[in-house]
Motif scaffolding. Structure first.
Motif, PDB file in Angstrom:
ATOM      1  N   GLN A   1       0.844  -1.205   0.000  1.00 12.93           N
ATOM      2  CA  GLN A   1       0.000   0.000   0.000  1.00 12.93           C
ATOM      3  C   GLN A   1       0.879   1.255   0.000  1.00 12.93           C
ATOM      4  O   GLN A   1       1.022   1.940   1.033  1.00 12.93           O
ATOM      5  CB  GLN A   1      -0.924   0.005   1.230  1.00 12.93           C
ATOM      6  CG  GLN A   1      -2.034  -1.019   1.163  1.00 12.93           C
ATOM      7  CD  GLN A   1      -3.046  -0.745   0.045  1.00 12.93           C
ATOM      8  OE1 GLN A   1      -3.126   0.381  -0.451  1.00 12.93           O
ATOM      9  NE2 GLN A   1      -3.792  -1.765  -0.347  1.00 12.93           N
ATOM     10  N   PRO A   2       1.477   1.593  -1.149  1.00 16.13           N
ATOM     11  CA  PRO A   2       2.391   2.748  -1.187  1.00 16.13           C
ATOM     12  C   PRO A   2       1.722   4.066  -0.799  1.00 16.13           C
ATOM     13  O   PRO A   2       2.397   4.976  -0.302  1.00 16.13           O
ATOM     14  CB  PRO A   2       2.863   2.770  -2.638  1.00 16.13           C
ATOM     15  CG  PRO A   2       1.859   1.978  -3.409  1.00 16.13           C
ATOM     16  CD  PRO A   2       1.332   0.950  -2.470  1.00 16.13           C
ATOM     17  N   LEU A   3       0.416   4.159  -0.972  1.00 15.24           N
ATOM     18  CA  LEU A   3      -0.278   5.421  -0.642  1.00 15.24           C
ATOM     19  C   LEU A   3      -0.903   5.406   0.752  1.00 15.24           C
ATOM     20  O   LEU A   3      -1.605   6.350   1.126  1.00 15.24           O
ATOM     21  CB  LEU A   3      -1.357   5.716  -1.691  1.00 15.24           C
ATOM     22  CG  LEU A   3      -0.883   5.865  -3.142  1.00 15.24           C
ATOM     23  CD1 LEU A   3      -2.019   6.376  -4.023  1.00 15.24           C
ATOM     24  CD2 LEU A   3       0.331   6.773  -3.257  1.00 15.24           C
ATOM     25  N   ALA A   4      -0.690   4.355   1.505  1.00 16.89           N
ATOM     26  CA  ALA A   4      -1.341   4.274   2.826  1.00 16.89           C
ATOM     27  C   ALA A   4      -1.112   5.547   3.633  1.00 16.89           C
ATOM     28  O   ALA A   4       0.022   6.026   3.761  1.00 16.89           O
ATOM     29  CB  ALA A   4      -0.789   3.073   3.592  1.00 16.89           C
ATOM     30  N   GLY A   5      -2.184   6.052   4.185  1.00 15.85           N
ATOM     31  CA  GLY A   5      -2.086   7.261   5.007  1.00 15.85           C
ATOM     32  C   GLY A   5      -1.636   6.967   6.411  1.00 15.85           C
ATOM     33  O   GLY A   5      -1.376   7.870   7.193  1.00 15.85           O
ATOM     34  N   GLU A   6      -1.485   5.657   6.740  1.00 16.82           N
ATOM     35  CA  GLU A   6      -0.974   5.264   8.060  1.00 16.82           C
ATOM     36  C   GLU A   6       0.487   4.863   7.845  1.00 16.82           C
ATOM     37  O   GLU A   6       0.777   3.853   7.196  1.00 16.82           O
ATOM     38  CB  GLU A   6      -1.785   4.111   8.647  1.00 16.82           C
ATOM     39  CG  GLU A   6      -3.171   4.520   9.140  1.00 16.82           C
ATOM     40  CD  GLU A   6      -4.097   4.988   7.989  1.00 16.82           C
ATOM     41  OE1 GLU A   6      -4.150   4.308   6.947  1.00 16.82           O
ATOM     42  OE2 GLU A   6      -4.730   6.050   8.123  1.00 16.82           O
ATOM     43  N   TRP A   7       1.372   5.684   8.342  1.00 19.88           N
ATOM     44  CA  TRP A   7       2.811   5.391   8.194  1.00 19.88           C
ATOM     45  C   TRP A   7       3.577   6.109   9.293  1.00 19.88           C
ATOM     46  O   TRP A   7       3.006   6.936  10.036  1.00 19.88           O
ATOM     47  CB  TRP A   7       3.318   5.754   6.802  1.00 19.88           C
ATOM     48  CG  TRP A   7       3.106   7.149   6.293  1.00 19.88           C
ATOM     49  CD1 TRP A   7       1.901   7.708   5.970  1.00 19.88           C
ATOM     50  CD2 TRP A   7       4.093   8.128   6.002  1.00 19.88           C
ATOM     51  NE1 TRP A   7       2.093   9.006   5.510  1.00 19.88           N
ATOM     52  CE2 TRP A   7       3.431   9.273   5.505  1.00 19.88           C
ATOM     53  CE3 TRP A   7       5.500   8.157   6.087  1.00 19.88           C
ATOM     54  CZ2 TRP A   7       4.114  10.424   5.101  1.00 19.88           C
ATOM     55  CZ3 TRP A   7       6.184   9.297   5.686  1.00 19.88           C
ATOM     56  CH2 TRP A   7       5.488  10.414   5.208  1.00 19.88           C
ATOM     57  N   ALA A   8       4.840   5.755   9.448  1.00 17.98           N
ATOM     58  CA  ALA A   8       5.658   6.355  10.513  1.00 17.98           C
ATOM     59  C   ALA A   8       7.065   6.597   9.983  1.00 17.98           C
ATOM     60  O   ALA A   8       7.532   5.911   9.072  1.00 17.98           O
ATOM     61  CB  ALA A   8       5.704   5.421  11.734  1.00 17.98           C
ATOM     62  N   ILE A   9       7.709   7.609  10.570  1.00 21.79           N
ATOM     63  CA  ILE A   9       9.022   8.026  10.023  1.00 21.79           C
ATOM     64  C   ILE A   9       9.861   8.648  11.138  1.00 21.79           C
ATOM     65  O   ILE A   9       9.307   9.250  12.077  1.00 21.79           O
ATOM     66  CB  ILE A   9       8.793   9.024   8.865  1.00 21.79           C
ATOM     67  CG1 ILE A   9      10.093   9.344   8.131  1.00 21.79           C
ATOM     68  CG2 ILE A   9       8.089  10.286   9.348  1.00 21.79           C
ATOM     69  CD1 ILE A   9       9.892  10.089   6.818  1.00 21.79           C
ATOM     70  N   ARG A  10      11.173   8.501  11.047  1.00 21.38           N
ATOM     71  CA  ARG A  10      12.056   9.184  11.990  1.00 21.38           C
ATOM     72  C   ARG A  10      12.038  10.687  11.641  1.00 21.38           C
ATOM     73  O   ARG A  10      12.162  11.049  10.448  1.00 21.38           O
ATOM     74  CB  ARG A  10      13.480   8.639  11.927  1.00 21.38           C
ATOM     75  CG  ARG A  10      13.579   7.202  12.361  1.00 21.38           C
ATOM     76  CD  ARG A  10      15.012   6.695  12.491  1.00 21.38           C
ATOM     77  NE  ARG A  10      15.043   5.235  12.581  1.00 21.38           N
ATOM     78  CZ  ARG A  10      14.739   4.552  13.680  1.00 21.38           C
ATOM     79  NH1 ARG A  10      14.380   5.210  14.780  1.00 21.38           N
ATOM     80  NH2 ARG A  10      14.747   3.233  13.699  1.00 21.38           N
ATOM     81  N   ARG A  11      11.977  11.540  12.654  1.00 21.51           N
ATOM     82  CA  ARG A  11      11.947  12.979  12.387  1.00 21.51           C
ATOM     83  C   ARG A  11      13.188  13.420  11.621  1.00 21.51           C
ATOM     84  O   ARG A  11      13.090  14.238  10.704  1.00 21.51           O
ATOM     85  CB  ARG A  11      11.840  13.786  13.685  1.00 21.51           C
ATOM     86  CG  ARG A  11      11.904  15.304  13.471  1.00 21.51           C
ATOM     87  CD  ARG A  11      11.925  16.039  14.795  1.00 21.51           C
ATOM     88  NE  ARG A  11      10.645  15.848  15.463  1.00 21.51           N
ATOM     89  CZ  ARG A  11       9.583  16.651  15.273  1.00 21.51           C
ATOM     90  NH1 ARG A  11       9.670  17.670  14.426  1.00 21.51           N
ATOM     91  NH2 ARG A  11       8.467  16.428  15.914  1.00 21.51           N
TER      92      ARG A  11
END
Ligand SMILES: O=c1ccn([C@@H]2O[C@H](COP(=O)(O)OP(=O)(O)O)[C@@H](O)[C@H]2O)c(=O)[nH]1
Ligand SMILES: O=C(O)[C@@H](COP(=O)(O)O)O[C@H]1O[C@H](CO)[C@@H](O)[C@H](O)[C@H]1O
Length: 298
Positions: free
Chosen positions: A185-195
């Motif tokens: 799901q490349p467009l998934a709006g649920e994601w997380a990232i290092r600041r």
């Protein structure tokens, strides 16, 4: 199902206790960009707060960024316990664009988490485990910088949700970014990232933020820094097809910009709405502007 490789996980691969132990001193910001989501955002915020910010404080701050909603989104979110900021009121000297990406870019100036988790505000089938699931790889694998959720997505004819994913994003990935092809799901709006990564990324102000962050992360940090987590099922409020034409235009513009194309501010999209006795034409200006990496902003 994608092969269970070293960067594909399931949300329950970790217990909450394991994640709390791994979290240590790291701070987690949960950011919910919202525009006209009064009907769903309150229940989401209440659940997330009660499960993830009580004794088991996996989440340190829960922030809703309101994109000039015309409904009671801001009040409903605040009443449910979120910290709410109007996107246009954050660093007003930097101006203001409409759009989901703009809200997410500006969230960096009002949050403090080392890890940022993004969730849409229009979810109707979801669960609070989405957040620990997305944090799992970031808290337990130092080499992972960005984590995408994936899920079964009920659509109009079964599990066929994701019209722009299937008709725009996946073909673009096949043509120009095959290293991203294993992402379900490349467009998934649920994601997380290092600041430290997110603040290094140029951010499209509209709906291209998800695909652009994947393309840029793969280029900047390598595909091996991107993981994905099976979160189960997710359904959301669906936009009308012509409105997804705006989303597709923004995604195509962001990819063109990354493939040596023009850095446009806007594009005029002509669309048609046929009726029995006429075909009405309409032109809409689609903003395709991008924000520079936040770390470049004084
Ligand atoms: O200008 C905008 C447009 C959308 N959104 C939010 O971004 C998420 C995804 O947007 P939408 O539901 O419109 O996209 P879809 O899920 O249909 O792809 C939702 O929480 C929206 O409220 C936003 O914060 N600002
Ligand atoms: O995946 C998609 O094709 C679009 C539209 O989904 P539907 O066709 O309404 O199920 O939804 C996603 O894309 C947006 C742009 O990246 C994200 O903002 C949404 O969170 C995501 O639901």
């Amino acid at each position: 199902m994608p092969r269970r490789d070293s960067r594909t996980f399931r949300w329950n691969d970790w217990s909450l206790d394991e994640l709390l132990a791994a979290k240590g001193e790291a701070r987690v910001s949960l950011v919910v960009p919202a525009k006209d989501e009064a009907s769903t955002v309150g229940a989401m915020i209440e659940s997330l707060r009660s499960v993830l910010m009580g004794a088991a404080a996996l989440v340190d701050e829960l922030v809703v960024i309101d994109s000039d909603s015309t409904d009671a989104t801001a009040r409903v979110a605040a009443d449910a316990g979120a910290v709410v900021h109007a996107a246009s009121a954050i660093r007003p000297e930097l101006g203001s664009y409409p759009g989901k990406g703009e809200a997410m870019w500006k969230s960096q100036f009002v949050t403090t988490g080392d890890l940022i988790v993004f969730m849409d505000a229009d979810l109707v089938e979801w669960d609070t485990h989405f957040v620990p699931g997305l944090l799992g790889p970031l808290l337990t694998r130092p080499g992972i910088e960005l984590v995408k959720g994936f899920y079964r997505r009920p659509g109009q004819h079964g599990l066929d949700g994701g019209r722009v994913t299937e008709l725009v994003a996946r073909p673009l990935i096949a043509l120009d970014f095959p290293e991203l092809a294993d992402l379900v799901q490349p467009l998934a709006g649920e994601w997380a990232i290092r600041r430290t990564l997110f603040e290094s990324l140029s951010v499209p102000t509209g709906y291209a933020v998800e695909l652009a962050s994947l393309i840029d992360t793969a280029r900047l940090r390598g595909i091996q820094t991107i993981a994905q987590v099976d979160l189960g099922r997710r359904s959301h409020r669906h936009q009308e097809l012509l409105d997804l034409g705006v989303m597709a235009t923004q995604i195509l513009s962001a990819v063109a910009r990354r493939s040596g194309g023009r850095d446009l501010e806007s594009v005029t999209l002509q669309q048609f709405r046929p009726s029995e006795d006429a075909i009405a034409s309409s032109k809409r200006t689609v903003l395709v502007a991008e924000r520079p990496p936040a770390k470049e902003i004084a």
